[in-house]
Design a protein around this motif. Sequence first.
Motif, PDB file in Angstrom:
ATOM      1  N   UNK A 115       0.837  -1.214   0.000  1.00  0.00           N
ATOM      2  CA  UNK A 115       0.000   0.000   0.000  1.00  0.00           C
ATOM      3  C   UNK A 115       0.865   1.255   0.000  1.00  0.00           C
ATOM      4  N   UNK A 116       2.014   1.178   0.674  1.00  0.00           N
ATOM      5  CA  UNK A 116       2.912   2.333   0.717  1.00  0.00           C
ATOM      6  C   UNK A 116       3.455   2.648  -0.671  1.00  0.00           C
ATOM      7  N   UNK A 117       3.725   1.617  -1.451  1.00  0.00           N
ATOM      8  CA  UNK A 117       4.263   1.832  -2.801  1.00  0.00           C
ATOM      9  C   UNK A 117       3.204   2.385  -3.752  1.00  0.00           C
ATOM     10  N   UNK A 118       1.940   2.248  -3.397  1.00  0.00           N
ATOM     11  CA  UNK A 118       0.865   2.790  -4.224  1.00  0.00           C
ATOM     12  C   UNK A 118       0.706   4.293  -4.039  1.00  0.00           C
ATOM     13  N   UNK A 120       1.492   8.243  -3.956  1.00  0.00           N
ATOM     14  CA  UNK A 120       2.284   9.042  -4.879  1.00  0.00           C
ATOM     15  C   UNK A 120       3.572   9.522  -4.220  1.00  0.00           C
ATOM     16  N   UNK A 121       3.488   9.919  -2.955  1.00  0.00           N
ATOM     17  CA  UNK A 121       4.694  10.327  -2.219  1.00  0.00           C
ATOM     18  C   UNK A 121       4.562   9.874  -0.777  1.00  0.00           C
ATOM     19  N   UNK A 129      11.188  13.229   1.746  1.00  0.00           N
ATOM     20  CA  UNK A 129      10.509  12.327   0.809  1.00  0.00           C
ATOM     21  C   UNK A 129      11.366  11.069   0.637  1.00  0.00           C
ATOM     22  N   UNK A 130      10.782   9.937   0.993  1.00  0.00           N
ATOM     23  CA  UNK A 130      11.507   8.665   0.854  1.00  0.00           C
ATOM     24  C   UNK A 130      10.912   7.798  -0.261  1.00  0.00           C
ATOM     25  N   UNK A 134       5.995   8.456  -8.987  1.00  0.00           N
ATOM     26  CA  UNK A 134       6.183   8.813 -10.405  1.00  0.00           C
ATOM     27  C   UNK A 134       7.646   8.705 -10.819  1.00  0.00           C
ATOM     28  N   UNK A 135       8.540   9.269 -10.002  1.00  0.00           N
ATOM     29  CA  UNK A 135       9.971   9.208 -10.324  1.00  0.00           C
ATOM     30  C   UNK A 135      10.484   7.770 -10.317  1.00  0.00           C
ATOM     31  N   UNK A 136      10.112   7.013  -9.279  1.00  0.00           N
ATOM     32  CA  UNK A 136      10.625   5.652  -9.158  1.00  0.00           C
ATOM     33  C   UNK A 136      10.075   4.742 -10.244  1.00  0.00           C
ATOM     34  N   UNK A 137       8.804   4.895 -10.585  1.00  0.00           N
ATOM     35  CA  UNK A 137       8.231   4.055 -11.641  1.00  0.00           C
ATOM     36  C   UNK A 137       8.867   4.374 -12.996  1.00  0.00           C
TER      37      UNK A 137
END
Length: 176
Positions: A115-118, A120-121, A129-130, A134-137
């Motif tokens: 759920x955390x990976x879903x 946006x930030x 910001x950890x 959008x950037x990681x995907x």
Amino acid sequence: MTSDEFKQNSVRFIARQLVETRQIIKLVNQLIIQEHPEVKLVNIKADLTNAFRKKFNFVKNRNANDYHHAFDAYLTSLIGSHLLKSHPKWEPLFVYSDYDKIKFDNAPQGVNIMKEFEQSKLADENGEIIWNKDEMMAYLERLYNSRQILITKKKFMHVMVTCSNKPSSKLVKVIT
């Protein structure tokens, strides 16, 4: 060998292989901790990496090449780093050498890391910001679709050495 004998032997064989794999994992962890005590080895189950792949549609094709191993290794590292940053109080649950220092009865219940990976930030306790989805995907898409795979190989030569009439075998690094 009958079908029943085959099934029975297969079950025992698989059980032995799993035990052997766990023993190898423990040994490698001990060696890394011994050589690099400052490193935190985080235990990430394959199911979590698999869930991440499925959630974000990173298909694993074992028949195409061995690239999936590298991508899984990166995902494992990403998830481990995320767990340490997002849940620092839970570190003893994740760090390999700290397992024996905690009681698992106090482990957090009902937490869904996926759920955390879903989100946006995601920020840590200090507001840093950890996780930026959008950037990681975008980065993971580039990595996943990359076809330039660099391979490094070390050259070794097998040399027989005789000392005191007892032959021994050694690996010698070849410098080129």
